[in-house]
Design an enzyme around this catalytic site. Structure first.
Site, PDB file in Angstrom:
ATOM      1  N   SER A  15     -26.894   1.387  94.387  1.00 41.51           N
ATOM      2  CA  SER A  15     -26.569   2.483  95.296  1.00 41.51           C
ATOM      3  C   SER A  15     -25.085   2.639  95.623  1.00 41.51           C
ATOM      4  CB  SER A  15     -27.356   2.342  96.604  1.00 41.51           C
ATOM      5  OG  SER A  15     -26.969   1.170  97.301  1.00 41.51           O
ATOM      6  N   LYS A  73     -28.514   2.959 106.416  1.00 43.13           N
ATOM      7  CA  LYS A  73     -27.141   3.028 105.898  1.00 43.13           C
ATOM      8  C   LYS A  73     -26.261   3.947 106.745  1.00 43.13           C
ATOM      9  CE  LYS A  73     -28.136   1.635 101.186  1.00 43.13           C
ATOM     10  NZ  LYS A  73     -28.124   1.960  99.752  1.00 43.13           N
TER      11      LYS A  73
END
Length: 352
Positions: free
Chosen positions: A246, A291
């Site tokens: 990611s 996140k």
């Protein structure tokens, strides 16, 4: 003992028993929480996260932070109390254990997969960044993995560059299987390889006796060939204890920033996430809600969000953080130009 006191004691003992039972009862869930963020333009453990040699680089400012999540280990499942507590908290996510560790994946297997995905992500990030800048990128065939118990174990290794098979040059992974299956099971095949970290002057000849593929009956050596990119100068990403794919987008942006004279961030604090392909396409990731919390806690003002993750992120965005929907690296570079110019109305927003 008075009846009221007896009732209260019985109720208290019952509550204690229920709590103890809840602590002992395991549920098939794991927990996810915001992890640390890392500035791809900065340092980690005294080293630059991105180092480039053999090419002119330029000063940078501000932040281009990649974000992470922390998860419970594969061999740990929550008890009922932990699961309920996690469901009630804003900064934790409780998700099915099988979502994080499918097919009863062990901790060791999960770490190996994450490391492999992280390595592939770095390769794609470098290729995407150089392509964005118009710098030519090449490719080579490599050993992506060696199958356990196969004839290649101990002879070929992940990361080996496959130059030729039986003297025939290979430029595509499919050519490896074509050359191997020209043999009968039990016959030898010769690989010409360059070990990881070596150069073309370190060519090695590796002879492997083929085995019979139980599914096709044809000869096999037990490797998974793949493709990696070659670059005209060295780009190293120094970041340990991080896995998964990611960080690709933010690595690409960090590389672009260092290789061009324009200061991409203009001193602003930008964070983000997203996988990236070599052509610059940005893909979705997991744990977006954690996140964006991690990014805002670190001080980020803007957050690059893959379009497929936008609705989930927009449903509960921390105050003071602006989500920017992104599909391509080239778009993210333009978005940074708009941030520098102050034209925030041009930024593509995430919606619920």
């Amino acid at each position: 003992m008075p009846r009221r006191s007896a009732t209260m004691l019985a109720s208290t003992l019952l509550l204690i028993a229920l709590f103890c039972a809840a602590v002992l009862i395991k549920v098939p869930y794991s927990e996810m929480s915001p992890g640390p963020t890392y500035n791809t333009l900065g340092t980690q453990n005294g080293k630059q996260v991105i180092t480039i040699s053999g090419r002119k680089t330029y000063p940078t400012s501000g932040n281009l932070n990649m974000t992470t999540v922390e998860v419970t280990s594969a061999d740990y499942t929550l008890n009922l109390v932990e699961a309920v507590t996690g469901w009630l908290r804003h900064d934790q996510a409780v998700i099915p254990h099988s979502n994080l560790y499918p097919d009863n994946q062990t901790e060791k297997q999960a770490e190996a997969q994450n490391a492999e995905e992280f390595s592939a992500s770095q390769d794609s990030a470098k290729a995407a960044a150089l392509t964005q800048l118009g710098i030519p990128v090449g490719t080579e065939v490599v050993v992506s993995a060696v199958v356990e118990g196969s004839p290649s174990v101990g002879k070929l290794h992940a990361g080996d560059v496959v130059v030729a098979v039986d003297g025939t040059k290979v430029t595509d992974p499919d050519q490896v299987a074509t050359q191997v299956t020209k043999h009968q099971p039990g016959q030898d095949v010769v690989f010409t390889v360059i070990p990881p970290g070596k150069t073309s002057s370190d060519l090695q000849q590796v002879t492997i006796t083929t085995a019979k593929n139980p599914d096709t009956g044809k000869a096999m050596v037990g490797i998974q060939p793949g493709t990696e990119h070659t670059f005209p100068f060295a780009i190293d990403i120094n970041l340990g204890d991080v896995g998964g794919p990611s960080a690709g987008l933010m690595f690409s942006l960090g590389i672009v920033d260092k290789l061009q004279s324009t200061d991409l961030t203009g001193g602003k604090f930008i964070a983000g996430t997203g996988t990236i392909d070599a052509d610059g396409t940005v893909g979705p990731i997991g744990g977006i809600s954690m996140k964006i919390i991690a990014a805002r806690n670190a001080g980020a003002q803007y957050f690059f969000t893959p379009s497929s993750n936008c609705s989930e992120a927009a449903a509960d965005t921390p105050s003071g953080l602006r989500l920017i929907k992104v599909d391509k690296l080239s778009q993210a570079v333009q978005d940074l130009a708009d941030i520098r110019s102050g034209d925030l109305s041009a930024l593509p927003a995430c919606s619920k």
